[in-house]
Design an enzyme around this catalytic site. Structure first.
Site, PDB file in Angstrom:
ATOM      1  N   HIS A  58      12.828  14.089   0.950  1.00 31.44           N
ATOM      2  CA  HIS A  58      12.301  15.403   0.554  1.00 31.44           C
ATOM      3  C   HIS A  58      13.380  16.281  -0.079  1.00 31.44           C
ATOM      4  O   HIS A  58      13.402  17.498   0.115  1.00 31.44           O
ATOM      5  CB  HIS A  58      11.665  16.122   1.753  1.00 31.44           C
ATOM      6  CG  HIS A  58      10.485  15.388   2.324  1.00 31.44           C
ATOM      7  ND1 HIS A  58       9.216  15.508   1.810  1.00 31.44           N
ATOM      8  CD2 HIS A  58      10.385  14.502   3.332  1.00 31.44           C
ATOM      9  CE1 HIS A  58       8.381  14.731   2.486  1.00 31.44           C
ATOM     10  NE2 HIS A  58       9.073  14.102   3.410  1.00 31.44           N
ATOM     11  N   ASN A 130       2.553  16.312   5.396  1.00 30.86           N
ATOM     12  CA  ASN A 130       2.508  15.762   4.036  1.00 30.86           C
ATOM     13  C   ASN A 130       1.177  16.131   3.378  1.00 30.86           C
ATOM     14  O   ASN A 130       0.296  16.705   4.012  1.00 30.86           O
ATOM     15  CB  ASN A 130       2.637  14.235   4.081  1.00 30.86           C
ATOM     16  CG  ASN A 130       4.079  13.775   4.202  1.00 30.86           C
ATOM     17  OD1 ASN A 130       5.002  14.451   3.762  1.00 30.86           O
ATOM     18  ND2 ASN A 130       4.269  12.610   4.790  1.00 30.86           N
ATOM     19  N   TYR A 340      14.773  15.776  12.820  1.00 39.83           N
ATOM     20  CA  TYR A 340      14.819  16.913  11.886  1.00 39.83           C
ATOM     21  C   TYR A 340      15.904  17.915  12.264  1.00 39.83           C
ATOM     22  O   TYR A 340      16.714  18.330  11.434  1.00 39.83           O
ATOM     23  CB  TYR A 340      13.438  17.587  11.788  1.00 39.83           C
ATOM     24  CG  TYR A 340      12.539  16.820  10.859  1.00 39.83           C
ATOM     25  CD1 TYR A 340      12.146  15.515  11.164  1.00 39.83           C
ATOM     26  CD2 TYR A 340      12.107  17.359   9.663  1.00 39.83           C
ATOM     27  CE1 TYR A 340      11.350  14.786  10.308  1.00 39.83           C
ATOM     28  CE2 TYR A 340      11.309  16.632   8.796  1.00 39.83           C
ATOM     29  CZ  TYR A 340      10.929  15.350   9.123  1.00 39.83           C
ATOM     30  OH  TYR A 340      10.147  14.623   8.271  1.00 39.83           O
TER      31      TYR A 340
END
Ligand code: NDP
Length: 501
Positions: A58, A130, A340
């Site tokens: 990303h 997404n 993350y």
């Protein structure tokens, strides 16, 4: 920009007036440059450090500020403050491609990231999804391998369709997501013209303590619009920043994009014997089983003032949950909970959550202290817990932990439990046969054939044919003839086919 008369004086980063913007200090006009020209030296030093590592996935993205407004009453399912009737919560959203680097074209065939940071009155809630309801793999241990197959070969530094099809055909659980990727929805026309999904199953809990499993669907109010493969390729050279430009211009022009949020709600007890494993990220819950329930709307109405500060340094993490919202036993979600936050610690720094774009709009009272670039200080707050000095105390009753029952068992590397109708190709087949029309099926075949023709070996092509025949025999036949492998595909012995699970 200040007017000519009022232009401010250039300063060093310490605020000291600079004497010249364009000339180094030298001994005579041709003389050596003085090392003590700290102004120029510091310009060089800062320039050498003006990038942070791009996201591994990303990397290319765009973002905007906005709000979420609850238009319905879903308080029977969750006590989360941001979903209470009439509530309006500020947010920041970031859309992105997955595999390409920062300079890569926006119109690549790729899923799109759809990440939202809600600045709620109970702390930040991040929904990091997404534009597709499913994903390529269902266990976090395969994620790194999957991404490597989408990135670049170690020797040539080039991307490789061979590598992609090799991984996909050996990972049959990818079939549902690859079907969506190769369909007309594989290249959205803009970020405004695509849906967004939480993708994973999450949990909600109401004020009475009752728990539910949840799927999030953000439906674009602009309508779905896509690029054909030819349009996408042309746009990649015409304007690699097409989606970034579109979002920016739309918002600047007062055309604020909007998405309606719907959720599917499953009673906690249903999960055990639902026909599909509800925690398998490669599956949806058919709407006929769990109909969509309206919640509210997301509007993006303000562009960032500074791309680096707000879009590049935004750090989203699915571990940011608020009371009334929890996780599920989805093994991909479990992995992302760790991954993350960890990546932002590396990419931006241990205090990335103090930056304005990441900082919650509520007071922070944690026992994490100091470290690089700390600027929010605790005053004389005790630095340990428990303490008798009036420091913060955790609140077991109102905190954000939300669990589920787990049967005791041996610690092992288990396959995902299979439910009655679980197989890797079934839902992809339903999409092809029952949702797509003839034109969409033709576009699907064309996109697969185009993609699997480019430097893909015949051996892998035979597996590509078998993979699509498992999704749908007719699509498999058309792919075989498009790849000129029809004879091989129908003549026993067939190429090795990953077995139907
Ligand atoms: P429904 O007819 O109720 O839903 C079909 C869904 O498919 C709609 O949400 C539609 O989105 C979406 N869709 C249409 N074309 C495509 C495409 N090319 N790629 C991805 N999604 C598309 O049927 P079911 O709920 O029974 O699901 C049938 C199949 O639809 C599933 O197997 C799955 O592949 C797909 N699907 C299901 C979703 C779900 O949550 N149930 C969500 C998305 C896809 P829209 O309304 O925006 O046109």
């Amino acid at each position: 920009m200040a007017s000519e008369e009022k232009r401010p004086t250039t300063t060093t980063d310490s605020g000291v007036p600079a004497t010249n913007d364009e000339r180094s200090l030298t001994v005579g006009p041709q003389g050596p440059t003085a090392l003590h020209d700290h102004y120029v030296v510091q310009k060089m030093q800062h320039f050498n450090r003006e990038r942070v590592p791009e996201r591994v996935v990303h990397a290319k993205g765009s973002g905007a500020h906005g709000f979420f407004e609850v238009t319905e009453d879903v308080s029977q399912y969750t006590k989360a403050d941001l979903f209470q009737p009439g509530k309006r919560t500020p947010l920041f959203a970031r859309f992105s491609t997955v595999a390409g680097e920062q300079g890569s074209p926006d119109t690549a065939r790729d899923p799109r990231g759809f990440a939202i940071k809600f600045y709620t009155e109970q702390g930040n809630y991040d929904l990091v999804g997404n534009n597709t309801p499913v994903f390529f793999v269902r266990d976090a241990s395969k994620f790194q391998d999957f991404i490597h197959s989408q990135k670049r070969l170690p020797d040539t530094g080039m991307r490789s369709n061979e590598m992609q099809w090799d991984f996909w055909t050996l990972s049959p659980e990818s079939a549902h997501q690859v079907t969506i990727l190769m369909s007309d929805r594989g290249v959205p026309r803009t970020y405004r013209h695509m849906n967004g999904f939480g993708s994973h199953t999450f949990s909600w809990q109401n004020a009475g303590g009752e728990k539910f499993w949840i799927k999030y669907h953000f439906k674009t109010v602009q309508g779905i619009e896509n690029y054909t493969e030819d349009e996408a390729v042309e746009m990649a050279s015409q304007d690699p920043d097409a989606h970034r430009r579109d979002l920016r211009k739309a918002i600047d022009g007062g055309d604020a994009p909007e998405w309606k949020l719907e959720v599917q709600v499953m009673p906690f007890a249903d999960a055990l014997d639902y026909r599909f494993n509800p925690f398998d990220l490669t599956k949806v819950w058919p709407h006929s089983d769990y109909p969509a329930i309206d919640v509210g709307r997301m509007v993006l109405d303000r562009n960032p003032d500074n791309f680096f500060a707000e879009v590049e340094q935004a750090g989203f993490s699915p571990s940011n949950l608020v009371p009334g919202i929890g996780l599920s036993p989805d093994k991909m979600l479990m992995g992302r909970i760790f991954s993350y936050h960890d990546t932002h610690l590396h990419r931006i720094g241990p205090n990335y959550e103090q930056l304005p774009i990441n900082s919650p709009k509520v007071e922070v009272h944690s026992y994490n202290f100091d470290g690089p670039m700390t600027y929010i200080h605790s005053g004389d707050q005790p630095v340990y817990a428990p303490n008798s000095k009036g420091g913060p105390v955790a609140d077991g009753e109102h905190g954000a932990d939300l669990g589920w029952e787990v049967e005791g068992g041996e610690l092992r590397r288990y396959e995902n439990p299979k439910h009655r109708d679980d197989d890797d190709f079934g839902q992809a087949g339903t999409l092809v046969r029952e949702v797509m029309d003839d034109d969409q099926r033709s576009a699907l075949v064309e996109n697969i054939v185009g993609h699997a023709s480019a430097e893909v070996t015949e051996e892998t092509q035979d597996r590509v044919v078998a993979y699509w025949a498992n999704v749908d025999q007719e699509i498999g036949n058309r792919v075989a003839s498009g790849l000129d492998r029809a004879e091989q595909a129908t003549t026993p012995p067939q190429a090795e086919v990953p077995s139907r699970v």
